[in-house]
Design an enzyme around this catalytic site. Structure first.
Site, mmCIF file in Angstrom:
data_model
loop_
_atom_site.group_PDB
_atom_site.id
_atom_site.type_symbol
_atom_site.label_atom_id
_atom_site.label_comp_id
_atom_site.label_asym_id
_atom_site.label_seq_id
_atom_site.Cartn_x
_atom_site.Cartn_y
_atom_site.Cartn_z
ATOM 1 N N GLU A 24 29.117 1.123 -3.947
ATOM 2 C CA GLU A 24 29.200 0.303 -2.737
ATOM 3 C C GLU A 24 27.833 -0.122 -2.237
ATOM 4 O OE1 GLU A 24 31.428 2.446 0.240
ATOM 5 O OE2 GLU A 24 33.331 2.146 -0.814
ATOM 6 N N GLU B 194 38.237 2.144 -5.435
ATOM 7 C CA GLU B 194 38.282 3.233 -4.447
ATOM 8 C C GLU B 194 39.038 2.750 -3.218
ATOM 9 O OE1 GLU B 194 34.514 5.442 -3.434
ATOM 10 O OE2 GLU B 194 35.265 5.105 -1.395
HETATM 11 C C1 IDC Z 1 32.739 10.265 1.933
HETATM 12 C C2 IDC Z 1 33.467 11.585 1.782
HETATM 13 C C3 IDC Z 1 32.855 12.620 2.683
HETATM 14 C C4 IDC Z 1 31.378 12.707 2.409
HETATM 15 C C5 IDC Z 1 30.727 11.350 2.520
HETATM 16 C C6 IDC Z 1 29.266 11.389 2.127
HETATM 17 O O1 IDC Z 1 34.836 11.386 2.018
HETATM 18 O O2 IDC Z 1 33.478 13.879 2.497
HETATM 19 O O3 IDC Z 1 30.793 13.592 3.326
HETATM 20 O O4 IDC Z 1 31.377 10.424 1.682
HETATM 21 O O5 IDC Z 1 28.611 10.255 2.524
HETATM 22 C C7 IDC Z 1 33.226 5.309 0.919
HETATM 23 C C8 IDC Z 1 32.402 5.978 -0.090
HETATM 24 C C9 IDC Z 1 32.739 7.424 -0.211
HETATM 25 C C10 IDC Z 1 33.007 8.046 1.152
HETATM 26 C C11 IDC Z 1 34.268 7.369 1.700
HETATM 27 C C12 IDC Z 1 34.705 7.918 3.057
HETATM 28 O O6 IDC Z 1 32.461 5.343 -1.349
HETATM 29 O O7 IDC Z 1 31.667 8.078 -0.826
HETATM 30 O O8 IDC Z 1 33.257 9.403 0.969
HETATM 31 N N1 IDC Z 1 34.035 5.939 1.782
HETATM 32 O O9 IDC Z 1 33.694 7.722 4.001
HETATM 33 N N2 IDC Z 1 33.268 4.010 1.178
HETATM 34 C C13 IDC Z 1 34.065 3.810 2.215
HETATM 35 C C14 IDC Z 1 34.575 5.020 2.631
#
Ligand code: IDC
Length: 517
Positions: A355, A443
């Site tokens: 992303e 995702e």
């Molecule tokens: C989130 C995880 C969380 C972690 C965080 C770290 O759910 O547990 O602490 O990342 O930065 C994304 C990302 C993905 C995110 C997820 C939710 O690709 O890594 O995971 N998210 O925030 N993009 C949109 C949402």
């Protein structure tokens, strides 16, 4: 003082009597103790007695539990690679107990020349001792159950010369209670380094023996390609990938196991696993993470998926660094290595930047992609490559105006979290598809963009109408029991495979139905 002769004789006689008496006492006491375990006289004798009892028990144990034929150890090297002139490899250890009693106090001794180093390890205490690597139990695998085994002990080793590296594991011994149980090493053949072709063949063989009923997804659909906005299989038929994304591999490595993946394949009808490797966060691949151990989790994940005939995405999980160009050089090295390794695999997909976000523009991402894609294509001529889009992989409409040209089988990522991303992002997807851009939902979840918060089932349904109508492929965030809504496993459940519906979170329950649909 003067003593007369008589007195002296009496004293000497008395002393002699005491000495004789004591000698007899100790002798008799000692003997008695051997017969009667309950009677103890002196602490020394107790120790002797206990030692003897232990020796007896140990002998009995050995006789009762297993003969040399009943217990064995084997090692394999599922992955090997070269980096900065050094030779690296993963050594997996399996202890098998075919007897009808458990064995305890095990120790595995693996031949390893002096220069060999241990980089990381899991599911065992591992240390280098002279020309050996010595593996002993950790808290939870002290005993090998009757008719059972211990697998999943892994060690990442490195050596400066190929010769040293190749001789790791020339001999492997299993010791139980200090007694050697195996004197030969069946693993010798397994330890010879396999060529990529041999590994592929082996994975294909495993794949055959692993399918539960009928054929595996990869056996049915083979190598995939992109035609228009669709993924098509090797017969040219439209095909939809449906599956699960891991959480950060370095944070939740235990979920990368073959039983977990087969649970998704067999109980959920999933055909895809995405391996999310964070690049920048804590324990990130490009920051403070241990590169070789994180990479070995990726390699294991690919191996398990391959053995099960599932498709697998290797995801370079750009997030906090915002712009994929920050670690472009690292990305080149990584994808160079991965594509060399997996060039002959029909099931591997590369996602080169999860992303891009912040102020990163499509032209930044495109420039990055135009450097990474040729690195992959040099080795792997036709695997699907997924390119992220700006704004956390939402701006597929912008990419559609200026797509990457000159390569086949390129797709573009759209990500959504249904409680945050709604109609306007769906419109971007429709615009992109209308312009002929192949879009992959690599995702998503049905809660908000933090990965937590309330589920929006209504928006989730709308997204899935769009997805299924357009034959879009998808991977759901995330495979873990972390206490957040997007986790597929309940936080109270510590199983790492074989989940029943009771073990699944609300998101997990919803997703399973969606995939089975
Ligand atoms: C989130 C995880 C969380 C972690 C965080 C770290 O759910 O547990 O602490 O990342 O930065 C994304 C990302 C993905 C995110 C997820 C939710 O690709 O890594 O995971 N998210 O925030 N993009 C949109 C949402």
């Amino acid at each position: 003082m003067k003593m007369n002769n008589k007195k002296a004789i009496i004293i000497i006689a008395a002393l002699a009597a005491v000495i004789v008496g004591l000698t007899v006492f100790v002798f008799v006491g000692g003997k008695k103790n051997k017969k009667d375990n309950n009677e103890t006289t002196t602490s020394t004798e107790t120790t002797v007695q206990n030692t003897e009892n232990e020796a007896t028990t140990q002998e009995e144990k050995t006789d009762d539990t297993a003969t040399n034929k009943d217990c064995s150890v084997s090692i394999s090297k599922p992955n090997t690679w070269e980096s900065n002139g050094k030779y690296f490899g993963q050594v997996d250890v399996t202890i098998t107990n075919k007897s009808s009693s458990e064995i305890k106090n095990w120790k595995v001794v693996i031949d390893a020349p002096n220069g060999v180093e241990i980089d990381s390890n899991w599911n065992g205490e591992v240390k280098k001792d002279g020309n050996d690597i010595v593996v002993t139990a950790v808290e939870y695998n002290q005993s090998v159950p009757a008719n059972g085994n211990i697998k999943d002990i892994g060690v990442i080793v490195s050596a400066n010369s190929k010769e040293d590296f190749d001789s790791i594991g020339k001999a492997v011994k299993l010791l139980v209670d200090g007694k050697e149980y195996t004197d030969n090493n069946d693993a010798k053949e397994e330890t010879t380094e396999e060529t990529t072709e041999e590994t592929t063949e082996k994975a294909k063989e495993d794949n055959k023996s692993d399918k539960t009923d009928g054929k595996t997804p990869v056996e049915i659909h083979g190598k995939l390609s992109v035609k228009g906005t669709d993924i098509v299989d090797e017969n040219g038929d439209k095909f939809q990938l449906k599956g699960i994304s891991t959480h950060g591999l370095a944070w939740f490595p235990d979920y990368v196991n073959k039983d977990a993946f087969s649970t998704f394949r067999d109980d959920w009808d999933a055909n895809l696993i995405r391996l999310a490797m964070y690049t920048h966060e804590n324990n990130g691949y490009c920051t403070d993470g241990n590169k070789s151990s994180i990479k070995s989790i990726v390699n294991n994940g690919v191996d398990y998926a391959t053995q099960l005939g599932m498709y697998v995405i290797i995801d370079w999980h750009v997030l906090r660094e915002e712009n994929p160009n920050v670690y472009k050089d690292e990305a080149k090295l990584f994808f160079e290595e991965m594509s060399a390794k997996y060039k002959d695999y029909d099931n591997v997909i590369y996602e080169i930047c999860n992303e891009p976000n912040g102020s990163t523009s499509w032209s930044d991402v495109k420039a990055y992609a135009e450097e990474i894609i040729p690195v992959i294509r040099k080795n792997d001529k036709d695997a699907i490559i997924i390119v992220g889009t700006p704004n956390w992989s939402q701006d597929v409409d912008i990419a559609a105006d200026n797509p990457i040209t000159g390569y086949d089988n390129i797709m573009y990522a759209v990500h959504f979290y249904a409680a945050t991303h709604t109609e306007n992002i769906r419109n971007k997807v429709t615009t992109a598809l209308d312009k002929g851009l192949p879009v992959f939902v690599s995702e998503f979840s049905i809660c908000d963009a933090s990965g937590n918060g309330a589920i929006d089932y209504n928006q989730a349904d709308k997204w899935f109408e769009l997805i299924n109508k357009n034959n879009m492929s998808y991977a759901a965030w995330n495979l873990s029991n972390k206490d957040e809504t997007s986790s597929l496993i309940k936080s109270s459940c510590t199983k790492t495979s074989g989940w029943t519906d009771d073990d699944l979170s609300e998101t997990g329950i919803w997703l399973k139905k969606q995939i089975q649909n």
